[in-house]
Structures are given as C-alpha cells and as structure tokens.
Scaffold this active site. Structure first.
Site, short mmCIF file in Angstrom:
data_model
loop_
_atom_site.label_atom_id
_atom_site.label_comp_id
_atom_site.label_asym_id
_atom_site.label_seq_id
_atom_site.Cartn_x
_atom_site.Cartn_y
_atom_site.Cartn_z
N GLY A 71 0.84 -1.20 0.00
CA GLY A 71 0.00 0.00 0.00
C GLY A 71 0.87 1.25 0.00
N ALA A 200 -3.11 -5.78 0.32
CA ALA A 200 -3.64 -7.14 0.48
C ALA A 200 -3.72 -7.58 1.94
CB ALA A 200 -2.77 -8.12 -0.31
N CYS A 327 3.03 1.62 12.98
CA CYS A 327 4.32 2.15 12.56
C CYS A 327 4.95 2.99 13.66
CB CYS A 327 4.18 3.02 11.32
SG CYS A 327 2.98 2.40 10.18
N1 PLP Z 1 -2.49 3.45 4.30
C1 PLP Z 1 -3.07 3.15 5.48
C2 PLP Z 1 -4.28 3.92 5.91
C3 PLP Z 1 -2.56 2.15 6.30
O1 PLP Z 1 -3.13 1.87 7.47
C4 PLP Z 1 -1.41 1.44 5.86
C5 PLP Z 1 -0.79 0.39 6.72
O2 PLP Z 1 -0.97 0.36 7.90
C6 PLP Z 1 -0.84 1.77 4.62
C7 PLP Z 1 -1.41 2.77 3.87
C8 PLP Z 1 0.39 1.08 4.11
O3 PLP Z 1 0.11 -0.19 3.58
P1 PLP Z 1 1.27 -1.30 3.51
O4 PLP Z 1 1.41 -1.86 4.89
O5 PLP Z 1 0.77 -2.31 2.52
O6 PLP Z 1 2.49 -0.62 3.03
#
Ligand code: PLP
Length: 387
Positions: A71, A200, A327
């Site tokens: 993402g 995913a 994070c």
């Molecule tokens: N956007 C949102 C709102 C999220 O909560 C997250 C992950 O926690 C992401 C983007 C990032 O996705 P990915 O973990 O696949 O990098």
C-alpha cells in the site's frame, strides 16, 4: 503457546484460508507472466484473474488495477505531480492532504515540501470540508489525497463530498482505502476517486502486495516509480509476485462476498466491547465515537493510564492490542491523528487501539475485558484515581 486474543487487525490480518490455498497453488506455477509459452500463460492467467477480483472489490475495470509491492508503494506511485489525462497534460502544482493521513501519504510522495498543504480535521477526526474547499480554490491544479477510513480511529471520511469539491476545481482525488476495503463498501464511482490505494494484508491477503486503482482509463503517470520491463502497463516494472497477487485476488473476492456478514459480526462485538469498557472505566474516552467509524475499530484512552503500560500488561495477559498506529509503536511518539483532532497531551499518551476481524469471538472480547478490569483497577489504585 497459551491462548491469545489478537486485536490488531488494522496492523495486519491473518491470511484467509482461501488466500493461503491460492498462494500455495500459484507458488507451484513456474512461468513468468511475460513469457509466451504455456508456463508463462498459466502464470499470466493467475495475475489477470486476480486483477478482475481486485477490480470487482472496488467497482473498477480490471485494466485499471496496477499491482504494487505494498500500500505504501501504491501511495508513493500516486502522489506525483506527473499525472496526465487525455485532456490535462500539465503537472499538478499542489498536493493537499488531511492532517490525519497515514505516514506513507504524509511523506508527500514526489512533491516538493513547499507544494504540500495540510487540511485540518474536526474534533471527531473528520476532514474539514470548508477548509478543503478553501485550499482547493487557492490551488491551480491540485492533487488531493484523502483516506477513506483512518487507521487509528476508524473514522470514515466524507470522501464523496470531498470529491465534489475537488472535481469542481479540476483537481484529481487520490483515496487511500487501505483500512476501509473489505470493511465498508468501497466503489470508485460512488467515491469519485481518480486513484485508490489497496493493500492485500489488511483484507486477508499476504503482506507485501498492494494495488493502485485508476478511476479513469486515460489517466497515467509520466514518471513511474519503478521503470524497466514495462510490466503493469508500464506503470510498475518488475516480474510480478504471482503467488502474492493470486492470493490478494482471492482475499479480495472473499472479502467482497462476506463484507455484509463480517461487518455485522465485527460491529456487534465492537459495540459490546465499548459498552462493557465504559462500564468498567466510565472515564474512558473513545475517540471519534460521534462520527461514522469502521465496524472493527476502537481507539480509547483512560486518563492516567499510559498506552505502553497497557499494551505490555495486556500482552502478558494474552491480549494483543496496539498503541495508536503500528508504525509508531516501538517509538514512543504521540499520535499525529489525535493531535490533529485537538486531543489533550495527557490523553494522547494513553491511546490504546483495538481492531477486530472476522475470526474475533465474544470470548476474545471477554478476555480483553477481564484483563482490562484487572489492569485499570491496579493502575488506578496505584495512581490514587477512580477507574
Ligand atoms: N495506508 C493506510 C491507511 C494504512 O493503514 C497502511 C498500513 O498500515 C498503509 C497505507 C500502508 O500499507 P502497507 O502496509 O501495505 O504498506
């Protein structure tokens, strides 16, 4: 391992059994999807089937799904001045985003710092539409990035209303639907999204696979993040992660089929959890409770109780929760989301997030409640305050 109750589905979800099966089947396929022989064509079929399944989850055309490595990568790909359509060839001159976006959006993609502007949110964690309209009217060719649901509070954003404002100013709208997909209905057309991000591992697929979906077929990037072999219609080079993509597709299809049932299941348990939690701790504050929220998320704080203390104590009692965003846990950092909502510093430090999923049971919720009762009682006694 003793029985555990997992309440961190917004950080990541378990693989759905259907996705595990699809992964195992696809990993045994030897071909490269770009090869013309039968082995290559078999791999290509898996990728294209998944493209249809992911497209269907959000009401898009399969040709508009670009698979990415996460993402985060999809957000990075989307946030660039270099977006063109058949009619609009000039670069975007401004990136507007809400103050509560995920860090992968907050990083600003490939916009220079001085071209990025924040849009405030209200006390319930919803973007301020009047402020958005004001900011959009001052920009010439804006790209607006707005999440559909916040990862910490679960608050659902007024995306269709924001889209109308953005469209009226000839702007483009990117929607980060990573947390919303599979939990509330997500349709590109209804949302008015020009671009939409999915991941995913938030819907029962594997980690390390995402997608950026286009809302219009004439939209493309003149500076893709990863260039090379021309895969994904030239917008994301690199041999496709066939097994990951196949499992993503099956997870998307399962999530779509089961959305209504799973949402009702999670909402029932989450609402029960909140009623019982406030009965145990009447001074607990549930953030965003006055707004529409995802059916699976509760973010709360009890004055005097530090989030780190709660997360560790609950973990020892077999209950996995998080302090705000995944994070930022590990680093003791106050949540930018709650700060943007104007939450007092004392409460900020106590924010504990529980996020539920399709396998969460009432027994899990009860395990949390009994661990919380013990913890809140002990901490309040130590601090000399009422729970
Ligand atoms: N956007 C949102 C709102 C999220 O909560 C997250 C992950 O926690 C992401 C983007 C990032 O996705 P990915 O973990 O696949 O990098």
């Amino acid at each position: 391992m003793p029985q555990r109750s997992y309440f961190d589905w917004n950080a990541t979800t378990p693989l759905r059994p259907e996705a595990t099966a699809a992964f195992a089947e696809a990993i045994a396929v030897v071909g490269n999807p770009s090869s013309v022989h039968a082995e290559g064509r078999a791999a290509r079929r898996l990728v294209e089937r998944a493209r249809e399944q992911v497209a269907e989850l959000v009401g898009a055309r399969p040709a508009d799904v670009i698979f990415t490595g996460s993402g985060t990568e999809a957000n990075m790909l989307a946030l660039t001045p270099a977006i063109e359509t058949a009619k609009e060839k000039r670069p975007r001159d401004k990136l507007l985003m809400s103050a509560i976006e995920h860090s992968s959006v907050r990083a600003g993609g490939r916009f220079p710092r001085d071209a990025i502007e924040d849009v405030p949110v209200d006390v319930d964690g919803r973007v301020n539409l009047a402020a958005l309209a004001g900011a959009v009217s001052k920009a010439t060719r804006p790209l607006v990035s707005l999440m559909l649901a916040n990862n910490e509070t679960g608050v659902v954003q007024p995306v269709p209303e924001a889209a109308a404002i953005v469209k009226a100013a000839d702007g483009f709208l990117h929607v980060d639907a990573v947390q919303a997909a599979g939990r509330v209905h997500c349709n590109m057309g209804t949302l008015g999204a020009d671009l939409l991000t999915l991941s995913a591992h938030k819907i029962g697929g594997p980690k390390g696979i995402g997608a950026l979906v286009r809302g219009r077929e004439d939209l493309h990037f003149t500076d893709p993040l990863i260039r090379g072999g021309g895969q994904e219609r030239g917008m994301r080079a690199g041999t496709e992660n066939v097994a990951g993509i196949a499992a993503f597709g099956v997870a998307a299809e399962t999530a779509r089929r089961q959305l209504a049932d799973e949402a009702a299941h999670m909402r029932g348990l989450r609402d029960f959890l909140e009623v019982e939690l406030t009965a145990i701790s009447p001074r607990a504050v549930i953030f965003g409770a006055a707004a529409e929220r995802l059916p699976n998320t509760t973010l709360f704080a009890l004055p005097g109780v530090k989030a780190e203390t709660a997360v560790i104590a609950l973990d020892l009692d077999g209950v996995a929760v998080s302090s705000g965003a995944a994070c930022s846990s590990g680093k003791v950092q106050p949540s930018h989301v709650l700060a943007a909502m104007g939450v007092s510093p004392a409460l900020l430090r106590g924010a504990v997030r529980l996020s539920l999923g399709w396998t969460t049971t009432k027994a899990d919720v009860e395990r949390f409640l009994s661990a919380w009762r013990k913890l809140a009682g002990a901490l309040s006694k130590a601090a000399g305050i009422a729970a």
